[in-house]
Design an enzyme around this catalytic site. Structure first.
Site, mmCIF file in Angstrom:
data_model
loop_
_atom_site.group_PDB
_atom_site.id
_atom_site.type_symbol
_atom_site.label_atom_id
_atom_site.label_comp_id
_atom_site.label_asym_id
_atom_site.label_seq_id
_atom_site.Cartn_x
_atom_site.Cartn_y
_atom_site.Cartn_z
ATOM 1 N N CYS A 11 -0.695 -0.502 -33.313
ATOM 2 C CA CYS A 11 -0.348 0.467 -32.277
ATOM 3 C C CYS A 11 -0.591 -0.214 -30.934
ATOM 4 C CB CYS A 11 -1.111 1.781 -32.419
ATOM 5 S SG CYS A 11 -2.881 1.707 -32.138
ATOM 6 N N CYS A 85 4.492 1.169 -31.264
ATOM 7 C CA CYS A 85 4.417 -0.055 -30.448
ATOM 8 C C CYS A 85 5.807 -0.564 -30.071
ATOM 9 C CB CYS A 85 3.601 -1.148 -31.136
ATOM 10 S SG CYS A 85 4.313 -1.812 -32.637
ATOM 11 N N CYS A 89 6.441 -5.692 -31.692
ATOM 12 C CA CYS A 89 5.991 -6.269 -32.952
ATOM 13 C C CYS A 89 7.041 -7.255 -33.454
ATOM 14 C CB CYS A 89 5.783 -5.158 -33.984
ATOM 15 S SG CYS A 89 4.998 -5.712 -35.487
#
Length: 136
Positions: A11, A85, A89
Protein backbone atom coordinates in the site's frame (compact mmCIF):
# COMPACT_ATOMS: atom_id res chain seq x y z
CA UNK A 1 4.91 -21.55 -7.14
CA UNK A 2 7.57 -22.53 -4.64
CA UNK A 3 6.86 -25.09 -1.93
CA UNK A 4 6.50 -22.16 0.47
CA UNK A 5 4.47 -19.48 -1.33
CA UNK A 6 5.57 -15.88 -0.89
CA UNK A 7 3.09 -12.99 -0.57
CA UNK A 8 3.89 -9.28 -0.73
CA UNK A 9 1.30 -6.77 0.51
CA UNK A 10 1.73 -3.26 -0.91
CA UNK A 11 0.00 0.00 0.00
CA UNK A 12 1.17 3.59 -0.28
CA UNK A 13 2.42 4.21 3.26
CA UNK A 14 2.95 0.61 4.46
CA UNK A 15 1.57 1.79 7.79
CA UNK A 16 -1.97 0.39 7.94
CA UNK A 17 -3.64 -1.96 5.44
CA UNK A 18 -0.54 -3.83 4.27
CA UNK A 19 0.78 -4.15 7.83
CA UNK A 20 -2.56 -5.52 9.10
CA UNK A 21 -2.71 -7.98 6.18
CA UNK A 22 0.87 -9.13 6.80
CA UNK A 23 0.10 -9.49 10.51
CA UNK A 24 -2.94 -11.65 9.84
CA UNK A 25 -1.16 -13.81 7.26
CA UNK A 26 1.83 -14.39 9.54
CA UNK A 27 -0.46 -15.17 12.48
CA UNK A 28 -2.85 -17.47 10.61
CA UNK A 29 -0.46 -19.27 8.22
CA UNK A 30 2.70 -19.32 10.32
CA UNK A 31 5.77 -20.43 8.41
CA UNK A 32 3.67 -22.05 5.66
CA UNK A 33 3.63 -18.76 3.71
CA UNK A 34 6.45 -16.22 3.46
CA UNK A 35 5.04 -12.77 4.20
CA UNK A 36 6.35 -9.34 3.20
CA UNK A 37 4.92 -5.85 3.10
CA UNK A 38 6.10 -2.58 1.58
CA UNK A 39 4.93 0.84 0.48
CA UNK A 40 5.45 3.07 -2.52
CA UNK A 41 5.87 6.10 -0.19
CA UNK A 42 6.42 4.64 3.31
CA UNK A 43 5.31 6.59 6.36
CA UNK A 44 7.65 7.25 9.26
CA UNK A 45 5.75 4.89 11.57
CA UNK A 46 2.79 2.53 11.78
CA UNK A 47 -0.74 3.89 12.02
CA UNK A 48 -1.56 3.83 15.78
CA UNK A 49 -5.20 2.91 15.09
CA UNK A 50 -4.06 -0.09 13.00
CA UNK A 51 -1.76 -1.19 15.83
CA UNK A 52 -4.62 -0.83 18.34
CA UNK A 53 -7.12 -2.69 16.13
CA UNK A 54 -4.69 -5.59 15.65
CA UNK A 55 -3.90 -5.71 19.39
CA UNK A 56 -7.65 -6.11 20.01
CA UNK A 57 -7.52 -9.44 18.15
CA UNK A 58 -4.29 -10.57 19.79
CA UNK A 59 -1.84 -9.72 17.00
CA UNK A 60 1.10 -7.47 17.83
CA UNK A 61 2.47 -5.62 14.78
CA UNK A 62 4.58 -3.13 16.77
CA UNK A 63 7.85 -4.80 15.73
CA UNK A 64 7.09 -3.95 12.11
CA UNK A 65 7.95 -0.68 10.37
CA UNK A 66 7.09 0.93 7.02
CA UNK A 67 9.44 -0.28 4.26
CA UNK A 68 10.04 1.01 0.74
CA UNK A 69 8.79 -1.14 -2.13
CA UNK A 70 11.71 -2.71 -3.98
CA UNK A 71 11.97 -4.43 -7.33
CA UNK A 72 13.54 -7.43 -5.55
CA UNK A 73 10.57 -7.80 -3.18
CA UNK A 74 8.20 -7.98 -6.15
CA UNK A 75 10.47 -10.25 -8.19
CA UNK A 76 10.80 -12.80 -5.37
CA UNK A 77 7.08 -12.94 -4.54
CA UNK A 78 4.59 -15.42 -5.92
CA UNK A 79 1.61 -13.18 -5.16
CA UNK A 80 1.60 -9.37 -4.92
CA UNK A 81 -1.49 -7.83 -3.35
CA UNK A 82 -1.85 -4.11 -3.89
CA UNK A 83 -4.07 -1.89 -1.77
CA UNK A 84 -4.41 1.46 -3.46
CA UNK A 85 -0.84 1.97 -4.66
CA UNK A 86 -1.90 2.54 -8.27
CA UNK A 87 0.73 2.22 -10.96
CA UNK A 88 3.74 2.50 -8.63
CA UNK A 89 4.06 -1.27 -8.24
CA UNK A 90 6.33 -2.86 -10.87
CA UNK A 91 4.59 -5.56 -12.90
CA UNK A 92 6.74 -8.60 -13.65
CA UNK A 93 5.96 -11.75 -15.62
CA UNK A 94 5.32 -14.85 -13.52
CA UNK A 95 4.00 -12.91 -10.54
CA UNK A 96 0.31 -13.09 -9.67
CA UNK A 97 -1.18 -9.66 -8.92
CA UNK A 98 -4.35 -8.92 -6.98
CA UNK A 99 -5.79 -5.55 -6.06
CA UNK A 100 -7.75 -5.40 -2.82
CA UNK A 101 -9.90 -2.29 -2.92
CA UNK A 102 -9.87 -1.39 0.78
CA UNK A 103 -10.55 1.90 2.51
CA UNK A 104 -7.38 3.63 3.72
CA UNK A 105 -7.30 3.69 7.55
CA UNK A 106 -5.12 6.83 7.61
CA UNK A 107 -6.78 9.47 9.77
CA UNK A 108 -9.73 7.21 10.64
CA UNK A 109 -11.02 6.43 14.11
CA UNK A 110 -10.81 3.00 15.67
CA UNK A 111 -14.39 2.04 14.66
CA UNK A 112 -13.58 2.51 10.96
CA UNK A 113 -10.22 0.78 11.34
CA UNK A 114 -11.92 -2.23 12.96
CA UNK A 115 -14.17 -2.62 9.91
CA UNK A 116 -11.15 -2.42 7.60
CA UNK A 117 -9.26 -4.90 9.82
CA UNK A 118 -12.12 -7.39 9.72
CA UNK A 119 -12.40 -7.12 5.93
CA UNK A 120 -8.65 -7.70 5.62
CA UNK A 121 -8.88 -10.77 7.87
CA UNK A 122 -11.62 -12.30 5.69
CA UNK A 123 -9.57 -11.71 2.54
CA UNK A 124 -6.43 -13.16 4.15
CA UNK A 125 -8.37 -16.28 5.20
CA UNK A 126 -9.56 -16.70 1.58
CA UNK A 127 -5.97 -16.24 0.36
CA UNK A 128 -4.71 -18.94 2.75
CA UNK A 129 -7.41 -21.32 1.53
CA UNK A 130 -6.28 -20.66 -2.04
CA UNK A 131 -2.51 -20.97 -1.42
CA UNK A 132 -2.69 -23.86 1.06
CA UNK A 133 -5.75 -25.87 0.03
CA UNK A 134 -4.64 -28.93 2.02
CA UNK A 135 -4.95 -26.94 5.27
CA UNK A 136 -8.61 -26.08 4.84
Amino acid sequence: MASTPSVLFVCVHNAGRSQMAAGFLSHLAGAAIEVRSAGSAPAESLNPAAVEAMNEVGIDITRQYPKILSYDAVETSDVVITMGCGDTCPVLPGVSYRDWNLEDPAGKGIESVRRIRDEIRARVEDLIAELLPART
